[in-house]
Design a protein around this motif. Sequence first.
Motif, PDB file in Angstrom:
ATOM      1  N   SER A 120      -9.826  -6.352 -11.835  1.00 12.45           N
ATOM      2  CA  SER A 120     -10.693  -5.418 -11.123  1.00 12.45           C
ATOM      3  C   SER A 120     -10.528  -5.483  -9.609  1.00 12.45           C
ATOM      4  O   SER A 120     -10.927  -4.552  -8.901  1.00 12.45           O
ATOM      5  CB  SER A 120     -12.157  -5.693 -11.483  1.00 12.45           C
ATOM      6  OG  SER A 120     -12.364  -5.570 -12.867  1.00 12.45           O
ATOM      7  N   LYS A 121      -9.949  -6.546  -9.092  1.00 16.76           N
ATOM      8  CA  LYS A 121      -9.851  -6.673  -7.632  1.00 16.76           C
ATOM      9  C   LYS A 121      -8.695  -5.852  -7.051  1.00 16.76           C
ATOM     10  O   LYS A 121      -8.593  -5.701  -5.843  1.00 16.76           O
ATOM     11  CB  LYS A 121      -9.697  -8.134  -7.244  1.00 16.76           C
ATOM     12  CG  LYS A 121      -8.401  -8.783  -7.695  1.00 16.76           C
ATOM     13  CD  LYS A 121      -8.358 -10.243  -7.282  1.00 16.76           C
ATOM     14  CE  LYS A 121      -7.064 -10.926  -7.728  1.00 16.76           C
ATOM     15  NZ  LYS A 121      -7.036 -12.352  -7.317  1.00 16.76           N
TER      16      LYS A 121
ATOM     17  N   ARG B  45       0.832  -1.197   0.000  1.00 12.98           N
ATOM     18  CA  ARG B  45       0.000   0.000   0.000  1.00 12.98           C
ATOM     19  C   ARG B  45       0.867   1.247   0.000  1.00 12.98           C
ATOM     20  O   ARG B  45       1.972   1.243   0.574  1.00 12.98           O
ATOM     21  CB  ARG B  45      -0.961  -0.013   1.196  1.00 12.98           C
ATOM     22  CG  ARG B  45      -0.282   0.047   2.569  1.00 12.98           C
ATOM     23  CD  ARG B  45      -1.302   0.118   3.653  1.00 12.98           C
ATOM     24  NE  ARG B  45      -0.678   0.523   4.912  1.00 12.98           N
ATOM     25  CZ  ARG B  45      -1.350   0.850   6.005  1.00 12.98           C
ATOM     26  NH1 ARG B  45      -2.666   0.800   6.004  1.00 12.98           N
ATOM     27  NH2 ARG B  45      -0.725   1.219   7.101  1.00 12.98           N
TER      28      ARG B  45
ATOM     29  N   LYS C  89      -9.137  -4.596  -3.173  1.00 16.20           N
ATOM     30  CA  LYS C  89     -10.363  -3.919  -2.777  1.00 16.20           C
ATOM     31  C   LYS C  89     -11.089  -4.733  -1.699  1.00 16.20           C
ATOM     32  O   LYS C  89     -10.831  -5.921  -1.517  1.00 16.20           O
ATOM     33  CB  LYS C  89     -11.287  -3.745  -3.986  1.00 16.20           C
ATOM     34  CG  LYS C  89     -10.720  -2.834  -5.062  1.00 16.20           C
ATOM     35  CD  LYS C  89     -11.687  -2.698  -6.242  1.00 16.20           C
ATOM     36  CE  LYS C  89     -11.127  -1.778  -7.312  1.00 16.20           C
ATOM     37  NZ  LYS C  89     -12.029  -1.663  -8.484  1.00 16.20           N
ATOM     38  N   LYS C  90     -11.959  -4.052  -0.984  1.00 19.84           N
ATOM     39  CA  LYS C  90     -12.670  -4.729   0.099  1.00 19.84           C
ATOM     40  C   LYS C  90     -13.520  -5.888  -0.419  1.00 19.84           C
ATOM     41  O   LYS C  90     -13.668  -6.907   0.256  1.00 19.84           O
ATOM     42  CB  LYS C  90     -13.544  -3.718   0.843  1.00 19.84           C
ATOM     43  CG  LYS C  90     -12.742  -2.661   1.585  1.00 19.84           C
ATOM     44  CD  LYS C  90     -13.663  -1.703   2.342  1.00 19.84           C
ATOM     45  CE  LYS C  90     -12.842  -0.657   3.106  1.00 19.84           C
ATOM     46  NZ  LYS C  90     -13.713   0.295   3.848  1.00 19.84           N
TER      47      LYS C  90
ATOM     48  N   LYS D 166      -7.350   9.444   0.731  1.00 18.75           N
ATOM     49  CA  LYS D 166      -7.976   8.170   1.071  1.00 18.75           C
ATOM     50  C   LYS D 166      -8.042   7.994   2.588  1.00 18.75           C
ATOM     51  O   LYS D 166      -7.425   7.121   3.176  1.00 18.75           O
ATOM     52  CB  LYS D 166      -7.193   7.015   0.440  1.00 18.75           C
ATOM     53  CG  LYS D 166      -7.316   6.968  -1.090  1.00 18.75           C
ATOM     54  CD  LYS D 166      -8.725   6.611  -1.511  1.00 18.75           C
ATOM     55  CE  LYS D 166      -8.855   6.499  -3.018  1.00 18.75           C
ATOM     56  NZ  LYS D 166     -10.210   6.125  -3.454  1.00 18.75           N
TER      57      LYS D 166
ATOM     58  N   GLU E 112      -6.429  -2.246  -6.628  1.00 19.84           N
ATOM     59  CA  GLU E 112      -6.495  -0.799  -6.677  1.00 19.84           C
ATOM     60  C   GLU E 112      -5.209  -0.227  -6.093  1.00 19.84           C
ATOM     61  O   GLU E 112      -4.443  -0.923  -5.431  1.00 19.84           O
ATOM     62  CB  GLU E 112      -7.695  -0.264  -5.884  1.00 19.84           C
ATOM     63  CG  GLU E 112      -7.604  -0.519  -4.384  1.00 19.84           C
ATOM     64  CD  GLU E 112      -8.742   0.125  -3.619  1.00 19.84           C
ATOM     65  OE1 GLU E 112      -9.523   0.877  -4.241  1.00 19.84           O
ATOM     66  OE2 GLU E 112      -8.833  -0.105  -2.394  1.00 19.84           O
TER      67      GLU E 112
ATOM     68  N   HIS F 127     -12.849  -7.733  -3.112  1.00 15.71           N
ATOM     69  CA  HIS F 127     -12.014  -8.323  -4.157  1.00 15.71           C
ATOM     70  C   HIS F 127     -12.430  -9.753  -4.492  1.00 15.71           C
ATOM     71  O   HIS F 127     -12.220 -10.227  -5.602  1.00 15.71           O
ATOM     72  CB  HIS F 127     -10.544  -8.297  -3.725  1.00 15.71           C
ATOM     73  CG  HIS F 127     -10.269  -9.086  -2.492  1.00 15.71           C
ATOM     74  ND1 HIS F 127      -9.945 -10.421  -2.519  1.00 15.71           N
ATOM     75  CD2 HIS F 127     -10.278  -8.719  -1.187  1.00 15.71           C
ATOM     76  CE1 HIS F 127      -9.753 -10.843  -1.285  1.00 15.71           C
ATOM     77  NE2 HIS F 127      -9.944  -9.845  -0.457  1.00 15.71           N
TER      78      HIS F 127
END
Length: 550
Positions: free
Chosen positions: A81-82, A65, A71-72, A439, A84, A74
């Motif tokens: 897409s999972k 990170r 992602k939450k 964020k 970020e 995922h």
Amino acid sequence: MTVTVIKYLYPTSRNITINPPIGFWEPATNVHVNMSGDSKAQLQRNVQVSDELKPHFRVTTIMERPYVMLKKNHYELDSNSKFEGFCIDLLAELSKDLGFTYTIHAVKDGKYGNDKYGNGSWDGMIGEILRGEAEMAVAPLTVNYRRSEAVDFTKPFLSLGISILYKVPDDQQPDLFSFLNPLSWQIWTAIATSIITVTLGMYFVANVTPYEWNLNFSCCTAHEPHPAAAFATSQEAPIVMSNNYSFWNTVWYVLSTMLKGGCDFGPRAVSTRLLGGTWWVFYLVIISAYTANLAAVLTVSRPYIPIKNLDDLANQTTISYGTIRGGSTMQFFQESRIAAHVKMWEYMKDKDVFVTSNGKGVERALSMNYAYLMESTSLEYETQQNCNLTQIGGVLGSKGYGIALAKKSDWTDRISRQILLYAKRGIIEMKKTKWWRSKGAACTSTASAVKHDRFALSMYNVAGLFITLGVGIVLAVIVVIFELLYRCHHISKKEGKPFLEELCYELKFAMNMTSLSDHRSRQKMSMCMNNGNGKPNHLNENGSLKKTTL
């Protein structure tokens, strides 16, 4: 070279062909198109390229990170897409602008890439590219010499260095004697010494100067009796010479004036007034500084951090320190020839101080007495998210994160030029702001402004006051000597006595502090009786006034 882009039209019935220019292209820039909305839409419909015809890359990355995160939800999403994060956004931007597709996967061994044995058997993301398991590595991957020999790197998309991440110590709560904290112990010692010095100085000056000896019950002026003395006989109200500045009275005068308690007598002579005025100026500034600093010391919490930079960390053994095993920071200390860095590497290589990821290093810094060496950009993010963490010292070295590709890849230069274009347009800075500060960041300052000790005034801050006080004492002694000489000269001239004889008499009388006849209890008894020769008890045998110290 400039190429003009035109819109070709078929000839009309009059055999006139109109081919208006709609843009131009230069090698150093993009295509500049100036066309109507209809023609632009028509062009887009005609030149759409299917994703199946675009180049496809297998992209390896590492979970770190805010560069790459899951992602939450995922588990509900597909492979791309999972993910970020900053690197994911950068990869999507490059894919859109350069026209390629990709599939992301996390590196299997969770490592960046290190030739541990020096035989070309790389692990981590570098190893996957060399083995053909991936064509591109998009991650916080530091560009260094050893990695550049194995793979190609694009221009860095982030510049960084090495810094120290450390936990902010717990606040120091005020203790029982916190009222002493506004001043350092050296100042308290100097103040106590000053009180003793001024007391002895005032006692000496007041007893030596003739102008502090006055008739008892005097009102305001030395050597002038109280008005009531004119209406009383010598037996009823014996009049003797007295001095207000006995030793204990002088102690009381110095302390009461310092603490603003007031005193029922004050200096009369020039010398005592000079010394008293100097003392007033001294304690006025000291008490003002103490009062102003007391509020800050008792209300502002200032944690103490024993290290301030990398050299402090290298020269101590109380705080352990380390970095990611096999990472570029470890390689930096391993290969550096600077004495402090060599010393730190000798310490780290023989101890269990290495971690497998930045997350593990942050957890260790929060739970143990541990300083974590990490890249400055990642450190900035961690201090933004957790106010219990702070950066120690500045940034060491200069390096950058780049995208790794196989050797002699045709895409290295194309991606590098696009990264430079993003930097020029501020796109990279906007994405960094998005992930570093927007964020849910809890802390707005990366510096954390940690104070490195309780702020107490030092001797350097108030040394001038003590010098002023010393000058005042010296001037008072000089003035009292002048007063004594002047008084002795005046009396010797008036009474026809030798000057030295009168001077010796006055000094002996002034310094005769232990005479039984001058004791307070003896004076109280003598106030009720006369001398045996029938003279009032306030007179000596020769008829002169007695001197007493009350």
